[in-house]
Design an enzyme around this catalytic site. Structure first.
Site, short mmCIF file in Angstrom:
data_model
loop_
_atom_site.label_atom_id
_atom_site.label_comp_id
_atom_site.label_asym_id
_atom_site.label_seq_id
_atom_site.Cartn_x
_atom_site.Cartn_y
_atom_site.Cartn_z
N CYS A 198 45.24 23.91 -0.66
CA CYS A 198 45.30 22.91 -0.57
C CYS A 198 45.98 22.48 0.49
O CYS A 198 46.47 21.37 1.64
CB CYS A 198 44.13 21.94 -1.08
SG CYS A 198 45.17 21.12 -2.75
N LYS A 206 28.82 21.44 -9.60
CA LYS A 206 28.03 22.04 -8.23
C LYS A 206 29.57 23.15 -8.03
O LYS A 206 29.90 22.40 -6.84
CB LYS A 206 27.56 21.40 -7.04
CG LYS A 206 26.83 22.84 -6.03
CD LYS A 206 26.79 21.80 -4.85
CE LYS A 206 27.43 22.20 -3.97
NZ LYS A 206 27.96 24.09 -3.77
N ASP A 231 -7.60 -2.23 3.72
CA ASP A 231 -6.46 -1.75 3.97
C ASP A 231 -6.24 -1.04 5.34
O ASP A 231 -5.76 -0.09 5.97
CB ASP A 231 -5.63 -0.21 3.46
CG ASP A 231 -7.39 0.69 3.03
OD1 ASP A 231 -7.98 0.34 3.82
OD2 ASP A 231 -6.55 1.20 1.80
N GLY A 235 25.44 23.36 -0.71
CA GLY A 235 26.28 21.79 -0.64
C GLY A 235 25.12 20.53 -0.29
O GLY A 235 24.83 19.72 -0.51
N LEU A 246 21.96 21.09 0.31
CA LEU A 246 20.59 20.44 -0.66
C LEU A 246 21.19 20.41 -1.71
O LEU A 246 21.19 19.59 -2.42
CB LEU A 246 19.90 21.78 -1.10
CG LEU A 246 18.54 21.73 -2.30
CD1 LEU A 246 17.73 20.96 -1.27
CD2 LEU A 246 18.08 23.32 -1.84
N VAL A 247 21.91 20.77 -2.63
CA VAL A 247 22.49 20.26 -4.24
C VAL A 247 23.56 19.29 -4.19
O VAL A 247 23.64 18.26 -4.79
CB VAL A 247 22.34 21.45 -5.23
CG1 VAL A 247 23.17 21.83 -7.19
CG2 VAL A 247 21.76 23.35 -5.23
N GLY A 248 24.68 19.67 -3.76
CA GLY A 248 25.61 18.73 -3.35
C GLY A 248 24.98 16.93 -2.87
O GLY A 248 25.23 16.39 -2.81
N HIS A 263 1.05 -1.25 0.16
CA HIS A 263 -0.11 0.25 -0.30
C HIS A 263 0.86 1.10 0.11
O HIS A 263 1.78 1.42 0.97
CB HIS A 263 -0.91 -0.23 0.93
CG HIS A 263 -1.98 0.95 0.58
ND1 HIS A 263 -2.21 1.99 1.00
CD2 HIS A 263 -3.38 0.83 0.34
CE1 HIS A 263 -3.00 3.39 1.00
NE2 HIS A 263 -4.35 2.18 0.99
N GLY A 293 37.37 19.25 -1.62
CA GLY A 293 36.26 20.19 -0.21
C GLY A 293 37.23 19.21 1.08
O GLY A 293 38.10 19.01 1.66
N PHE A 307 48.47 38.66 8.62
CA PHE A 307 47.02 38.83 7.91
C PHE A 307 47.39 36.69 7.87
O PHE A 307 48.21 36.56 6.83
CB PHE A 307 46.11 39.34 7.30
CG PHE A 307 46.95 38.78 5.92
CD1 PHE A 307 47.75 39.54 5.25
CD2 PHE A 307 46.11 38.40 4.94
CE1 PHE A 307 48.19 39.44 3.96
CE2 PHE A 307 46.26 38.05 3.47
CZ PHE A 307 47.62 38.67 2.78
#
Length: 812
Positions: free
Chosen positions: A675, A566, A156, A599, A601-603, A120, A619, A706
């Site tokens: 990186c 992305k 059902d 990331g 959402l889309v990733g 169902h 990343g 800095f």
């Protein structure tokens, strides 16, 4: 004896099953249960429709399984005894009802010793009834799912055996839920339920009364849209009725059905007003579809409209749908039309004559006939490339022929690439930057219309390959904050080199002949063939947006794959500019797709999507771990370039001034946004103080402190193994470096360092021909270098500066 007993036990746990149902869902359950070793003693399905057997019947007949096609099981509410007798003759131990549209008498439901189980499409007890999935969306539920329950006389309301649930996305349709979850997971669960019964472990959980609902089957006359509702309720009503029976409204005196809705969270777009009966505010026909308004002022975007005669059009074409004049067919095209007419006749065998007004679907065809029809046309006319949606947009024969002829003539090809730019005057030039998603060769807005600001890190202000390198470098600079000269030389320059390098591999990805054991009399030849993976998802970071795109997509494209990329949410502009240039360069539509966004959402969706076969990610390590979990849903290939804590070891026999200069670059190159930046420097004790003095003196040419920090540690003179232990005491292993004039020491160090790349007397000198990637929690898989087939061997890249003294080896 033990082996025999195990076999006997396994045999005892297989059941004799009767399958009662229909459709491809029923067919898949049937195939899986037989594969698991259960015996299907009978299949009970619906009669043939328009001369076409149901898919479940086709599969069973092919296997020689007894098939019964009863139009009904009951008459005037009572069981038909001949039907019940035919059912009892197969001797089933369990009835499995995977998808059943008929009322089955309780004489049949209760007949087997294990009873009957039914699938169902809802999380019972909520949304009982045949339109349960539709009501899940109509009511705006955040969770959907299915239940496998024990059948009783309440249809059902019987006890629950097992349930599964999934999230409902904001713009999910019935088809989305069915294809993503209810279909694949439902088949698995039906097989699991049978196993639980066979092993005596199946629960019987009474359905709770709390939350129980019953909604009847939705019919066309009840599906009219009530406009005095918020936009979310309108959207839920439309998507809940998509495709059957279809939510409708009256426009210009005729019923028009709405399909493909999504919530639109944006400013009101430009468009032509369209009066809709009952709506207090006119709709807007825009370039993306029909925009309608809820009583809260919010908007819903509708993609397609269908008229009373069955014709479906893109909603954006409402005012221009009838502007196309009928084509005059050539003799060759008339022959093609007759050939297609014959193909329609072969499918619509119940139709005496295929006339111009014959409607493909109203004549009894279904979605599986669409595939068959297009395949037969393709076999006869290979130059005519048709898609499934073409049939839905031209359901009548005359309309279909007109559409097919236009495609055959190529009138729909090479349409102008429409780009909405954001223009900005910067760096003594005007840069034009696309800002929409790039999907299937078109720049389009997101379904929900949402946008976000991209920030220029130089001043905080908002702004939405070789031939364009200055423009790309400028966009890279204002988008990611890269220094313009560095962006021009490295970000863009290396990107160009990468595409050139991998372009050379396109025709060199050969298979291989494999020597095999020829001891046996028969002599066999074995060879391998290298093939594309398919759809590759690429997720890249913000610090080298264009270069990371090039590193990952050039190899992907050279190997014949398609990609969905992305970019980082904060640096999407060079990726979108690249999409524009790829379209102008002639890449086929759909090969390159760019999806800006978060990331999370889309990733996440790309990592989970069943059609994506490979994920490439650069990343953070935590995100890389999450991608691996998500990719397990369909066992995607994954390559990860993750975090680094790169060591740089400086020995007292190095060229000190060079070591200082290169060491500074190892830390501060690209403002430290790198990186492989050398986060830990180990300097041999005897030169430590002098090294630090030179670094301090060198650093005084910056005006302020800095960004990255240089950490310098000393190690005892000659303590090679000790400094190696310290260098390797980290879970990361992306890159490393060593400065010494002793090549033997350098090679020893490079072998012992746990890192994917070892630089000797240099640093940061990556090259497109050298593979790049990490060890341990710095990831796995390689970018750049030769297009190797997957291997269990980790690649170690050692790069030695050309000025390094090599040992002299005498010739023999």
């Amino acid at each position: 004896m033990v082996c025999f007993n195990s076999f006997y036990q396994a045999y005892q746990h297989k059941l004799k099953l009767a399958l009662i149902g229909q459709s491809i869902f029923g067919q898949e359950v049937y195939n899986k249960l037989r594969k698991e070793g259960h015996k299907v003693v009978g299949v009970f399905t619906v009669p043939d429709k328009n001369g076409q057997a149901d898919p479940l019947a086709l599969a069973a007949e092919k296997d020689g399984t007894p098939v019964f096609k009863f139009p009904r099981w009951r008459a005037k509410g009572k069981p038909i005894q001949e039907v019940v007798a035919a059912y009892k003759s197969v001797g089933a131990e369990l009835n499995v009802l995977p998808f059943c549209t008929q009322f089955i008498p309780m004489d049949v439901i209760d007949c087997p010793k294990h009873g009957s189980i039914i699938y169902h499409p809802s999380i019972l007890p909520r949304h009982r009834g045949a339109s349960a999935i539709n009501w899940t969306l109509i009511q705006g539920d955040k969770k959907a799912g299915f239940t496998i329950f024990w059948a009783d006389d309440g249809l059902d309301t019987g006890p629950i055996l097992l349930q599964r649930e999934c999230d409902v996305g904001q713009n999910d349709t019935v088809d989305d839920l069915y294809n993503r979850f209810l279909f694949p997971e439902g088949i698995k669960a039906m097989v699991e339920a049978v196993h639980l019964i066979a092993d005596g472990k199946a629960p019987r959980i009474p359905q709770p009364k709390e939350g129980a609902t019953y909604e009847g089957i939705q019919k066309k006359e009840n599906a009219e849209i009530s406009w005095n509702q918020p936009a979310a309720a309108l959207h839920n009503w439309i998507r809940g009725h998509d495709k059957v029976p279809g939510a409708w409204a009256t426009i210009d005196g005729q019923v028009v059905t709405f399909y493909g809705s999504s919530l639109l969270d944006a400013s009101v777009p430009a468009g032509q007003e369209l009066a809709i009966k009952g709506a207090s505010r006119p709709g807007l026909v825009t370039k993306n579809g029909l925009v309608v308004f809820g009583n809260d002022g919010k908007m819903v975007l509708v993609r397609n409209l269908q008229f009373e005669d069955g014709k479906m059009i893109p909603a954006s074409k409402y005012f221009s749908a009838d502007e196309t004049t009928a084509l005059e067919l050539t003799e060759e095209e008339k022959k093609m039309a007759e050939d297609i007419r014959a193909i329609w006749k072969g499918i619509l065998s119940n139709v005496a004559v295929i006339e111009d007004s014959t409607d493909f679907f109203k004549s009894g065809a279904s979605s599986m006939h669409v595939v068959r029809m297009l395949e037969e046309i393709k076999q006869k006319y290979s130059g005519l490339q048709l898609q499934n949606e073409d049939v839905y947009m031209a359901t009548k024969f005359a309309d279909f022929i007109q559409m097919a002829v236009r495609k055959f003539r190529g009138e729909d090809k090479e349409e102008e690439l429409v780009i909405d730019y954001i223009s900005k005057n910067v760096n003594n030039m005007t840069v034009n930057m696309p800002y929409q998603c790039f999907i299937n060769g078109h720049f389009i807005n997101a379904d929900d219309g949402k946008t976000y600001d991209t920030i220029n890190p130089a001043d905080g202000s908002v702004n939405l390959m070789e031939e364009h390198q200055e423009e790309l470098a400028t966009i890279e600079s204002i988008d990611s904050g890269a220094v313009y000269t560095l962006a021009l030389k490295t970000h863009v320059g290396m990107s160009v080199q990468t595409f050139r390098y991998f372009a050379g591999w396109c025709d060199k990805i050969q298979g291989a002949t494999i020597p095999i054991n020829q001891a046996r009399p028969n002599h066999n030849l074995t060879f391998t063939k290298k093939e594309p993976i398919g759809v590759c998802a690429i997720v890249i970071p913000w610090n080298y947006p264009l270069m990371m795109l090039a590193w990952k997509s050039a190899a992907c494209l050279a190997a014949g794959n398609t990609l969905v990329l992305k970019p980082a949410q904060v640096t999407p502009l060079t990726s979108l500019k690249f999409a524009e240039l790829s379209a102008k360069a002639g890449f086929p539509k759909g090969v390159i797709n760019i999806l800006p966004g978060s990331g999370g959402l889309v990733g996440q969706h790309l990592s989970e999507h069943p059609d994506v076969r490979k994920v490439g990610f650069t990343g953070s390590t935590p995100t890389g771990k999450q991608i691996m979990k998500s990719a397990a849903t369909n066992l995607k290939k994954v390559s990860l370039e993750l975090g680094g804590k790169s060591p740089l070891i400086i020995f007292n026999d190095c060229e000190l001034d060079r070591a200082v200069k290169m060491g500074m670059g190892a830390v501060y190159f690209n403002k430290g946004e790198n990186c492989i930046a050398a986060g830990r420097l180990f300097v041999e004790e005897s030169i430590h103080d002098e090294f630090v003095r030179k670094v301090v003196r060198y650093s005084k040419t910056k005006e302020e402190s800095f960004g990255p920090v240089m950490v310098i540690s000393k190690f005892k003179n000659g303590d090679v193994d000790g400094v190696l232990r310290r260098a390797n005491t980290t879970e990361y292993g992306l890159a490393s470096g060593v400065f010494t004039k002793d090549i033997s020491k350098a090679l020893y160090i490079s072998e012992k360092l746990e890192a994917g790349t070892v630089f000797i007397n240099t640093y940061n000198k990556t090259d497109v021909a050298a593979p790049f990637g990490g060890f341990k929690q710095s990831g796995f898989g390689k970018d750049l270098g030769k297009l190797f087939s997957p291997s269990l061997i980790s690649h170690l890249t050692v790069q030695i500066n050309e000025e390094t003294t090599l040992p002299v080896v005498p010739c023999v």
